[in-house]
Scaffold this active site. Sequence first.
Site, PDB file in Angstrom:
ATOM      1  N   GLU A  38       0.859  -1.199   0.000  1.00 40.46           N
ATOM      2  CA  GLU A  38       0.000   0.000   0.000  1.00 40.46           C
ATOM      3  C   GLU A  38       0.896   1.251   0.000  1.00 40.46           C
ATOM      4  O   GLU A  38       1.981   1.237   0.607  1.00 40.46           O
ATOM      5  CB  GLU A  38      -0.834  -0.049   1.299  1.00 40.46           C
ATOM      6  N   LYS A 109      -9.316   2.245  -1.934  1.00 40.71           N
ATOM      7  CA  LYS A 109      -9.549   1.552  -0.657  1.00 40.71           C
ATOM      8  C   LYS A 109     -10.915   1.894  -0.078  1.00 40.71           C
ATOM      9  O   LYS A 109     -11.253   3.070   0.099  1.00 40.71           O
ATOM     10  CB  LYS A 109      -8.441   1.944   0.322  1.00 40.71           C
ATOM     11  N   CYS A 146      -5.102  -3.396   2.467  1.00 37.71           N
ATOM     12  CA  CYS A 146      -4.839  -3.447   3.906  1.00 37.71           C
ATOM     13  C   CYS A 146      -6.084  -3.693   4.756  1.00 37.71           C
ATOM     14  O   CYS A 146      -6.624  -4.784   4.754  1.00 37.71           O
ATOM     15  CB  CYS A 146      -4.080  -2.192   4.332  1.00 37.71           C
TER      16      CYS A 146
HETATM   17  C1  ACM Z   1      -4.052  -0.085   7.186  1.00 39.88           C
HETATM   18  O1  ACM Z   1      -5.164  -0.223   6.660  1.00 39.88           O
HETATM   19  N1  ACM Z   1      -3.062   0.523   6.541  1.00 39.88           N
HETATM   20  C2  ACM Z   1      -3.792  -0.559   8.537  1.00 39.88           C
END
Ligand code: ACM
Length: 266
Positions: A38, A109, A146
Amino acid sequence: MKTGYLQFHPELGNPAKNIEKIKYLLKDKEFDLMVLPELANTGYLFNTKEELIKLSEKAGEGNFYDSLFEIAKTKNAYIVSGFAESDGEKIYNSAMLVSPEGIKGIYRKTHLFYEEKKLFTPGNYGLKTFSISTENETIKIGIMICFDWAFPEAARTLALQGSQIICHPSNLVMPYCQKAMFARAVENRVFVITANRYGTDVSGDKSISFTGGSVLLDCSGNYLASAPIDKDEVFIAGINPGDALNKFINPNNNLFEDRKEEFYYN
Ligand code: ACM
């Protein structure tokens, strides 16, 4: 298909150095699909949107994208990488899928973690599955980022869309995900590639540390690799993504056909 992860420590606020590191780590490697962490261009710990927007790129434009495209062409391979994406005034915590022909897809995301909520706009594309083709096969891959791991619906949605491999760029700070991805793999019978970062970002009086330990699991839940918590690692395995098309776990149980949607909470 040769697929894997690249784990490294992106330097905060230094996309040029990060791309050099990625190029160096992939220089002698052969693969069909590689997953990077990420926010691999920028690092993670930004205090303000203003700091971050300067380093963000529009989808399919900018030095970070150009460099990944160059690698994808040279290797005749696909790359999934997290990056900070700017779109007008908004910044998304996104992942790009780059093919030898160029940008193939963007995922933004969905589930923002902790102070990310101050910086980023939540993803508005939903969860998406993409087709990729190598010399020998065409397969489907899904992308989540993530903290999406903590919502089993995310991996389930990708699996129901037909994703055979879940590509999972990460900057994990808690120690649970690397174990939880075992469940995501076996409950969906999908391959999982969690490409995490390691190291600590420091910004003013704030700091945050990441847990490394990137993992690659097959669709029976076997850990084909588990990276160290604090070192660069590129891992590549030969896998058969076709295995993930078979959702039977025994002759009488099919993970998808046996679902009882009428009893699930919406
Ligand atoms: C995250 O979502 N970077 C912990």
